[in-house]
Enzyme design. Structure first.
Site: not given
Ligand SMILES: *Cc1c(COP(=O)(O)O)cnc(C)c1O
Length: 375
Positions: A35, A134, A166, A222, A265, A312-314
């Site tokens: 992601k 969550r 999770h 995961r 700045y 700065c921005m850039d």
């Molecule tokens: C992002 C995410 C993970 C991975 O988490 P990490 O802490 O980066 O290993 C696992 N499961 C779900 C549902 C997530 O959204």
């Protein structure tokens, strides 16, 4: 490739990390979490590198990310969208062979209706809230969620392929919530299986849990951050992970200024004596945190230099004292640390945040240059 600022991505490091994590998880299947542009590393190349390292599943947060992967030709690997929002084009998701998440009966019904339109069953993962508050169904909603899924399954509109949850505090080994979430997840699995759900995979562990909790492996793990070579638990060392991102910028200008020169700045930095300044062409528009003004260090000409004045921005400025640097010389903002440059973890520590945010915020204006990877 020359560019004002560049994120160099070591795809072999990603493959190495995935294979290390798979081994660490006792050979359990790995869903590589890609992601948010693979935490800033580049969605499609990182996904391919993860597959080369042994990942057999991919996971993203949003449907658009999954569609992008499928359209790029990343097919033949199950791909889960973890965050479901009502009203998205789920019929398209079903057609593209994308796995979906439901945490409410309403979402189950919406996905079942989309699958009916698409003319084939959806692949669904049911998500339980086991204590993070969550996403996912709260315990008193588990039964209605499972009932809705079983009903749609019996009608031929979907297959429940996964049950998951999770962790909230897996990066704090021994935190009392961990055992509670693990036990709640086992209850959820028992409830679903008792109602006739036959999932392919049950999954719970993020990076921190993979590294510390063998009892939470189930059928699939995961990893996110650890795939990219950063640890969710810096206090416990690096676990042999190899950071995959190096952020560099080529000095745009080098100049001598007198004592008492206010820099950038607000003049929050003023030179104490005559000195040499270098202009680094990366700013908060590229993802260099403005909170790092007068705080973060970079590696220039083999030496650590602190950012002088405001980001700065850039661009930002560093003070070289009497050392020289040529215009066009490469400055390393952060990387694996083996050349003496700061790591993303060091930047995170200085800023009071986590390494996740440092790499993920590197913006789309910064080109990614890939090295290594599957041929
Ligand atoms: C992002 C995410 C993970 C991975 O988490 P990490 O802490 O980066 O290993 C696992 N499961 C779900 C549902 C997530 O959204």
């Amino acid at each position: 490739m020359r560019s004002p600022a560049l994120a160099r991505i070591d795809l072999d490091a990603i493959s190495h990390n995935v294979s290390l994590l798979r081994e660490r998880a006792g050979g359990t299947e790995v869903m590589a979490m890609v992601k948010a542009e693979a935490y800033g590393h580049g969605l499609v190349p990182a996904a391919r590198a993860a597959i080369a390292g042994g990942a057999t599943w991919l996971g993203v947060a949003k449907l658009a990310e999954a569609v992008e992967l499928r359209r790029a030709g990343v097919v033949g690997v199950p791909l889960l969208v973890c965050v479901s929002v009502p009203g998205e084009p789920y019929d398209q998701a079903v057609t593209l062979g994308i796995d979906l998440t439901a945490g409410t009966p309403r979402m189950v019904e919406e996905i079942a209706a989309a699958a009916e339109r698409a003319g084939r069953p959806a692949r669904l993962h049911l998500k339980a809230d086991t204590g993070m508050s969550r996403g996912g169904a709260a315990p008193d909603e588990w039964q209605p969620l499972v009932d809705a899924a079983r009903k749609a399954e019996t009608a031929g509109h979907l297959n429940v392929v996964g049950l998951y949850s999770h962790f909230a505090c897996a990066d704090e080994p021994g935190h009392p919530s961990i055992a509670g979430q693990l036990s709640a997840f086992n209850d959820f699995v028992a409830l679903a299986e008792g109602a006739g759900v036959r999932p392919e995979v049950r999954h719970l562990s993020n990076s921190a849990a993979i590294l510390t909790l063998p009892e939470a492996r189930f059928d699939l793990v995961r990893p996110g951050i650890a795939m990219y070579g950063l640890t969710p638990m810096p206090q416990l060392g690096t676990f042999g992970l190899r950071p995959a991102m190096t952020l560099t910028a080529d000095a745009a200008m080098v100049k001598r200024v007198p004592a008492g020169s206010g820099v950038s700045y607000g003049h929050t930095y003023v030179t104490e004596r005559e000195t040499t300044l270098a202009l680094v062409p990366a700013g908060y528009g590229d993802g260099v945190p403005r909170h790092g003004s007068n705080l973060l260090e970079v590696l220039a000409g083999g030496r650590r230099r602190r950012i002088a004045g405001r980001v700065c921005m850039d661009q930002f400025v560093i003070d070289l004292g009497d050392d020289s640097l040529s215009e066009g010389d490469e400055i390393v903002l952060f990387g694996p640390g083996d050349r003496g440059e700061p790591t993303a973890q060091e930047w995170a520590d200085a800023l009071g945040t986590i390494s996740y945010e440092i790499v993920t915020r590197i913006g789309s204006r910064v080109p990614r240059m890939y090295a290594g990877g599957p041929s």
